[in-house]
Design a protein around this motif. Structure first.
Motif, short mmCIF file in Angstrom:
data_model
loop_
_atom_site.label_atom_id
_atom_site.label_comp_id
_atom_site.label_asym_id
_atom_site.label_seq_id
_atom_site.Cartn_x
_atom_site.Cartn_y
_atom_site.Cartn_z
N GLN A 122 -4.64 -0.69 -4.26
CA GLN A 122 -4.16 0.41 -3.40
C GLN A 122 -5.26 1.43 -3.16
O GLN A 122 -5.47 1.89 -2.03
CB GLN A 122 -2.95 1.09 -4.04
CG GLN A 122 -1.68 0.26 -4.03
CD GLN A 122 -0.58 0.88 -4.87
OE1 GLN A 122 -0.84 1.57 -5.86
NE2 GLN A 122 0.66 0.64 -4.48
N PHE A 173 0.83 -1.21 0.00
CA PHE A 173 0.00 0.00 0.00
C PHE A 173 0.87 1.25 0.00
O PHE A 173 0.59 2.22 -0.70
CB PHE A 173 -0.93 0.02 1.21
CG PHE A 173 -1.72 1.28 1.34
CD1 PHE A 173 -2.71 1.59 0.40
CD2 PHE A 173 -1.48 2.18 2.36
CE1 PHE A 173 -3.45 2.78 0.50
CE2 PHE A 173 -2.21 3.36 2.47
CZ PHE A 173 -3.20 3.66 1.53
N LEU A 220 2.16 3.22 -3.17
CA LEU A 220 1.50 4.34 -3.85
C LEU A 220 2.14 5.66 -3.45
O LEU A 220 2.34 6.54 -4.29
CB LEU A 220 0.01 4.33 -3.52
CG LEU A 220 -0.85 5.41 -4.16
CD1 LEU A 220 -0.73 5.38 -5.68
CD2 LEU A 220 -2.31 5.26 -3.73
#
Length: 213
Positions: free
Chosen positions: A89, A46, A49
């Protein structure tokens, strides 16, 4: 402001933004990563990003000069992201906000990212665009979703452009914990374009091939 440009072969998009927008995305993702109860790995996918956004505004990815005669647009920056990675994400970002105290800053950048994704999916997949949007919005970011992304991302990278067009919706559907219980053909098999458990097992732990983007 965030924008996009499609990559080749239905691979994903080039996420584009000015310095301020990408910096905002970076900061919000970091904040959510630290506080979300859905995220078990502090330095996991995650947070990728935020990493991508930072690399873009630090001018270490694509630098887009304004079109001739439209210098007022200013310099913008872009980073390539694969569809399955970005969609997972984004859903983790959106659903995590439901568990956290957050501000309009969080909502603004989240909506901006969602608008880019929705427009990109519709443009990239044409007649199937709405189906892709529907499957994206169905993604339920359970704590193990990034473990599932490992095999699905590798499989996606191995596909040709035509295979991605045919099978991407099924790949997104396969994130559902109840996927194995969905209806199959009368002979007990899934449709040819469906993603099977056997395929997912074969791609588990495999290095992701070149996505040809």
């Amino acid at each position: 402001m965030l924008a996009y440009r499609l990559l080749k072969n239905h691979a994903g998009l080039l996420l584009i933004g000015d310095y301020a927008s990408l910096r905002e995305l970076h900061e919000i993702v970091h904040d959510v990563n630290e506080r979300s109860p859905l995220i078990s790995e502090e330095d996991g996918p995650f947070l990728g990003l935020a990493y991508d956004a930072r690399k873009a505004y630090e001018r270490q990815r694509e630098i887009l000069q304004p079109p001739e005669g439209e210098e007022e647009i200013g310099v913008r920056y872009g980073v390539e992201i694969l569809w399955p990675v970005l969609l997972v994400q984004q859903r983790m970002l959106r659903v995590s906000l439901g568990y956290l105290d957050h501000s309009r800053r969080h909502q603004a950048i989240t909506y901006a990212l969602e608008a880019v994704i929705e427009a990109g999916l519709r443009e990239d997949f044409g007649a199937q665009g709405q189906t892709m949007v529907d499957q994206w919005l169905r993604l339920d970011p359970t704590p193990d979703i990034f473990e599932k992304l490992d095999s699905r991302g590798a499989m996606f990278c191995s596909w040709s452009k035509a295979e991605r067009e045919r099978r991407f919706a099924s790949l997104l559907l396969s994130f559902d914990p109840l996927y194995e219980h969905y209806p199959v053909c009368p002979d007990g098999r899934r449709a040819p374009e469906s993603v099977s458990s056997r395929e997912l097992e074969q791609w588990s732990g495999v290095d992701w091939p070149d996505p040809c983007w």
